[in-house]
Design an enzyme around this catalytic site. Structure first.
Site, PDB file in Angstrom:
ATOM      1  N   GLU A 222      33.656  24.883  36.710  1.00  0.00           N
ATOM      2  CA  GLU A 222      34.892  24.453  36.029  1.00  0.00           C
ATOM      3  C   GLU A 222      35.827  23.922  37.100  1.00  0.00           C
ATOM      4  O   GLU A 222      36.405  24.697  37.856  1.00  0.00           O
ATOM      5  CB  GLU A 222      35.534  25.643  35.309  1.00  0.00           C
ATOM      6  CG  GLU A 222      34.678  26.246  34.210  1.00  0.00           C
ATOM      7  CD  GLU A 222      34.620  25.386  32.958  1.00  0.00           C
ATOM      8  OE1 GLU A 222      35.402  24.416  32.855  1.00  0.00           O
ATOM      9  OE2 GLU A 222      33.777  25.666  32.103  1.00  0.00           O
ATOM     10  N   CYS A 257      44.709  23.397  35.518  1.00  0.00           N
ATOM     11  CA  CYS A 257      43.642  22.385  35.510  1.00  0.00           C
ATOM     12  C   CYS A 257      43.830  21.401  34.373  1.00  0.00           C
ATOM     13  O   CYS A 257      43.602  20.217  34.530  1.00  0.00           O
ATOM     14  CB  CYS A 257      42.279  23.066  35.425  1.00  0.00           C
ATOM     15  SG  CYS A 257      42.081  24.118  33.976  1.00  0.00           S
TER      16      CYS A 257
HETATM   17  P1  NAD Z   1      39.702  26.270  45.580  1.00  0.00           P
HETATM   18  O1  NAD Z   1      38.579  25.403  45.240  1.00  0.00           O
HETATM   19  O2  NAD Z   1      40.411  26.073  46.859  1.00  0.00           O
HETATM   20  O3  NAD Z   1      39.269  27.808  45.569  1.00  0.00           O
HETATM   21  C1  NAD Z   1      38.614  28.396  44.459  1.00  0.00           C
HETATM   22  C2  NAD Z   1      37.841  29.615  44.923  1.00  0.00           C
HETATM   23  O4  NAD Z   1      36.751  29.197  45.729  1.00  0.00           O
HETATM   24  C3  NAD Z   1      38.634  30.587  45.776  1.00  0.00           C
HETATM   25  O5  NAD Z   1      38.258  31.899  45.422  1.00  0.00           O
HETATM   26  C4  NAD Z   1      38.182  30.260  47.186  1.00  0.00           C
HETATM   27  O6  NAD Z   1      38.342  31.328  48.088  1.00  0.00           O
HETATM   28  C5  NAD Z   1      36.724  29.946  46.942  1.00  0.00           C
HETATM   29  N1  NAD Z   1      36.064  29.134  47.965  1.00  0.00           N
HETATM   30  C6  NAD Z   1      36.608  28.161  48.731  1.00  0.00           C
HETATM   31  N2  NAD Z   1      35.654  27.614  49.537  1.00  0.00           N
HETATM   32  C7  NAD Z   1      34.497  28.258  49.260  1.00  0.00           C
HETATM   33  C8  NAD Z   1      33.165  28.166  49.751  1.00  0.00           C
HETATM   34  N3  NAD Z   1      32.842  27.306  50.731  1.00  0.00           N
HETATM   35  N4  NAD Z   1      32.214  28.976  49.229  1.00  0.00           N
HETATM   36  C9  NAD Z   1      32.525  29.850  48.254  1.00  0.00           C
HETATM   37  N5  NAD Z   1      33.778  30.009  47.762  1.00  0.00           N
HETATM   38  C10 NAD Z   1      34.759  29.221  48.248  1.00  0.00           C
HETATM   39  O7  NAD Z   1      40.677  26.113  44.328  1.00  0.00           O
HETATM   40  P2  NAD Z   1      42.133  26.673  44.156  1.00  0.00           P
HETATM   41  O8  NAD Z   1      43.057  25.921  45.050  1.00  0.00           O
HETATM   42  O9  NAD Z   1      42.115  28.163  44.227  1.00  0.00           O
HETATM   43  O10 NAD Z   1      42.375  26.223  42.619  1.00  0.00           O
HETATM   44  C11 NAD Z   1      42.817  24.960  42.268  1.00  0.00           C
HETATM   45  C12 NAD Z   1      41.709  24.090  41.688  1.00  0.00           C
HETATM   46  O11 NAD Z   1      41.027  24.770  40.634  1.00  0.00           O
HETATM   47  C13 NAD Z   1      42.259  22.828  41.050  1.00  0.00           C
HETATM   48  O12 NAD Z   1      41.450  21.723  41.373  1.00  0.00           O
HETATM   49  C14 NAD Z   1      42.164  23.123  39.553  1.00  0.00           C
HETATM   50  O13 NAD Z   1      42.142  21.979  38.727  1.00  0.00           O
HETATM   51  C15 NAD Z   1      40.918  23.917  39.484  1.00  0.00           C
HETATM   52  N6  NAD Z   1      40.868  24.704  38.236  1.00  0.00           N
HETATM   53  C16 NAD Z   1      39.947  24.380  37.271  1.00  0.00           C
HETATM   54  C17 NAD Z   1      39.923  25.093  36.065  1.00  0.00           C
HETATM   55  C18 NAD Z   1      38.942  24.777  34.955  1.00  0.00           C
HETATM   56  O14 NAD Z   1      38.768  25.582  34.047  1.00  0.00           O
HETATM   57  N7  NAD Z   1      38.269  23.631  34.984  1.00  0.00           N
HETATM   58  C19 NAD Z   1      40.819  26.151  35.873  1.00  0.00           C
HETATM   59  C20 NAD Z   1      41.727  26.435  36.880  1.00  0.00           C
HETATM   60  C21 NAD Z   1      41.733  25.724  38.068  1.00  0.00           C
END
Ligand code: NAD
Length: 464
Positions: A222, A257
């Protein structure tokens, strides 16, 4: 030893709200719990989920305050997210038996059993913007289907979800581990993990997919969106519709999102639209301390996020930030009128309170603009003619098109949510969001080979 993660209040960064230790993913423990949990009859599992909702309920008030302090989301928003998470948990408890029921047919073609089997240990990697519901969307269906689960929340919002998981853990096989990308990667790449559920941005998503690929682990992704909200010439511009639109962009300070991230307004209504929009914003937007009653917009999650959003520029001001909160990660809300269609504010997910409004004159033109770009999470069509709105909606490249609303007000528990194109794959919510955590396995005795059957040549294809 790794330093614990300490989390500051984004509204008052000198205030440390709490800390959590960085850990090693407890995948072995989750795997050890899998045998017993997966053999527990589904009705018993669902009863335990229902009871877990009752356990959480008395804590919601205190959890909402903690969530507001660690994320900067306003208190009403936090209360809403927590209450909705319980609603979802209870909905899964009531719905999953029907979705996950085994099916058996025994007829002239033979006997076939369709089993909905759990995967094993699920790894859930979640972001900070809605840390409770985004974890619950994975925890509830994964457990209902008989999996166990390890949650790795964002280090930017670890505290409330930690409390929630600890309240659930005595009765349910749900585990938590804290850390950043390295801990997330260790969890996803663990050989005992059988399914990965990720919500976050595209950069982390690529790493998660690569780590999952090393073990050939299935994923549900997502990701981000850059949702267009399209105002057709007959759109309702009444105060209630416009207030709904304003909050669809500025709830959680635009860090959602499926926020309305690009507004497309027909040239014939442009002036009335801008006037009604500014009026609506003056009624519903109150920027300030997330814990203060009546505030509808708080700070962004981090100094870095605030810098990033400021780099998109600013437009017509829709509110101001109190001098007393100058140290917080606030960005004042604004509406940017007619930026160039190719500007970063239009082509990228801004994830903050700066919203572009573009004017269009033809339907084909606006559909092409809405569909431009790699993201396809949500969109909305605003029109007095529902039939026409649905016809336009069919042509939008998005996983979820809202009509006459946008963002959370348009969700439904029964409606699967997820993206197309680079906004991800797999679904949350709805029956599909439950079925995501079960795999269909088949037991089949063809009639041809049962006693008295007609038989088939040794290497024949079946007729049906
Ligand atoms: P992010 O991608 O920076 O982090 C998300 C998670 O991934 C965190 O727990 C982070 O620690 C982890 N992570 C980061 N790098 C990783 C790796 N290499 N391996 C494994 N895990 C890793 O996102 P964010 O800044 O926390 O959230 C914002 C983003 O999330 C925006 O793009 C938003 O649109 C999206 N989002 C999507 C939805 C949906 O349902 N489609 C819902 C909410 C947020």
């Amino acid at each position: 030893m790794t330093e614990p993660i300490s989390r500051e209040n984004p509204a008052r960064p000198s205030e440390i709200v709490g800390s959590v230790p960085v850990g090693v993913p407890p995948v072995e423990a989750a795997d050890a719990a899998f045998g017993r949990w997966s053999r527990t009859p589904i009705q018993d599992r669902l009863r335990l989920l229902e009871a877990a909702a009752d356990t959480l309920e008395p804590h919601l008030g205190e959890l909402a305050v903690l969530l507001a302090r660690e994320t900067g989301k306003v208190l009403a928003d936090c209360r809403g997210e927590l209450a909705f998470s319980l609603t979802f948990l209870r909905w899964v408890a009531s719905r999953a038996a029907a979705v996950l029921a085994d099916a058996e047919v025994d007829d002239a073609a033979g006997r076939m059993l369709l089993l909905r089997k759990p995967f094993g240990v699920v790894a859930a990697i979640t972001p900070w913007n809605a840390p409770i519901i985004l974890a619950m969307l994975k925890i509830a269906p994964a457990l209902a289907a008989g999996n166990t689960i390890v949650v790795k929340p964002s280090p930017l919002a670890p505290l409330t979800i930690d409390r929630v998981v600890r309240l659930l853990a005595p009765s349910l096989p749900v585990f938590i581990v804290h850390g950043g990308a390295d801990v997330g990667a260790a969890l996803v790449g663990h050989p005992l993990v059988r399914k990965v559920a990720f919500t976050g941005g595209s950069e982390a998503a690529r790493h998660v997919l690569a780590a999952a690929a090393t073990q050939i682990t299935p994923t549900v992704m997502e990701l981000g969106g850059n949702d267009a909200a399209i105002f057709l010439p007959d759109a309702d511009l009444s105060p209630s519709a416009m207030q709904r639109l304003v909050m669809a962009s500025f709830a959680t300070s635009g860090q959602v999102c499926m926020a309305a991230k690009r507004l497309y307004v027909h040239s014939s209504i442009r002036e009335r639209f801008v006037e009604s929009y500014l009026e609506a914003a003056s009624v519903v937007l109150r920027t300030g301390d997330p814990l203060a009653e009546g505030v509808t917009m708080g700070p962004l999650i981090s100094a870095q996020a605030a810098r990033r959003v400021r780099s998109f520029g600013a437009g017509l001001p829709l509110g101001r930030v109190d001098d007393g909160l100058a140290d917080g990660y606030f960005v004042a809300p604004s509406l940017v009128l007619d930026p160039p269609p190719g500007s970063p504010l239009v082509t990228q997910e801004q994830f903050g309170p700066t919203v572009p409004m573009l004017t269009y004159s033809g339907l084909e033109e606006v559909i092409a603009q809405a569909n431009a770009g790699e993201l396809g999470l949500g969109a909305s069509i605003w029109s007095a003619d529902e039939e026409h709105a649905f016809a336009v909606a069919r042509r939008i490249e998005a996983g979820f098109v809202f009509v006459n609303t946008h963002n959370r007000t348009g969700l439904a528990l029964r409606a699967p949510f997820g993206g197309v194109k680079r906004s991800g794959f797999g679904r949350e919510y709805g029956d599909e969001g439950i079925a995501e955590y079960a795999q269909t396995c088949v037991v089949h005795a063809p009639a041809a080979f049962r006693a008295g059957g007609a038989g088939l040549a040794a290497n024949a294809y079946p007729a049906v």
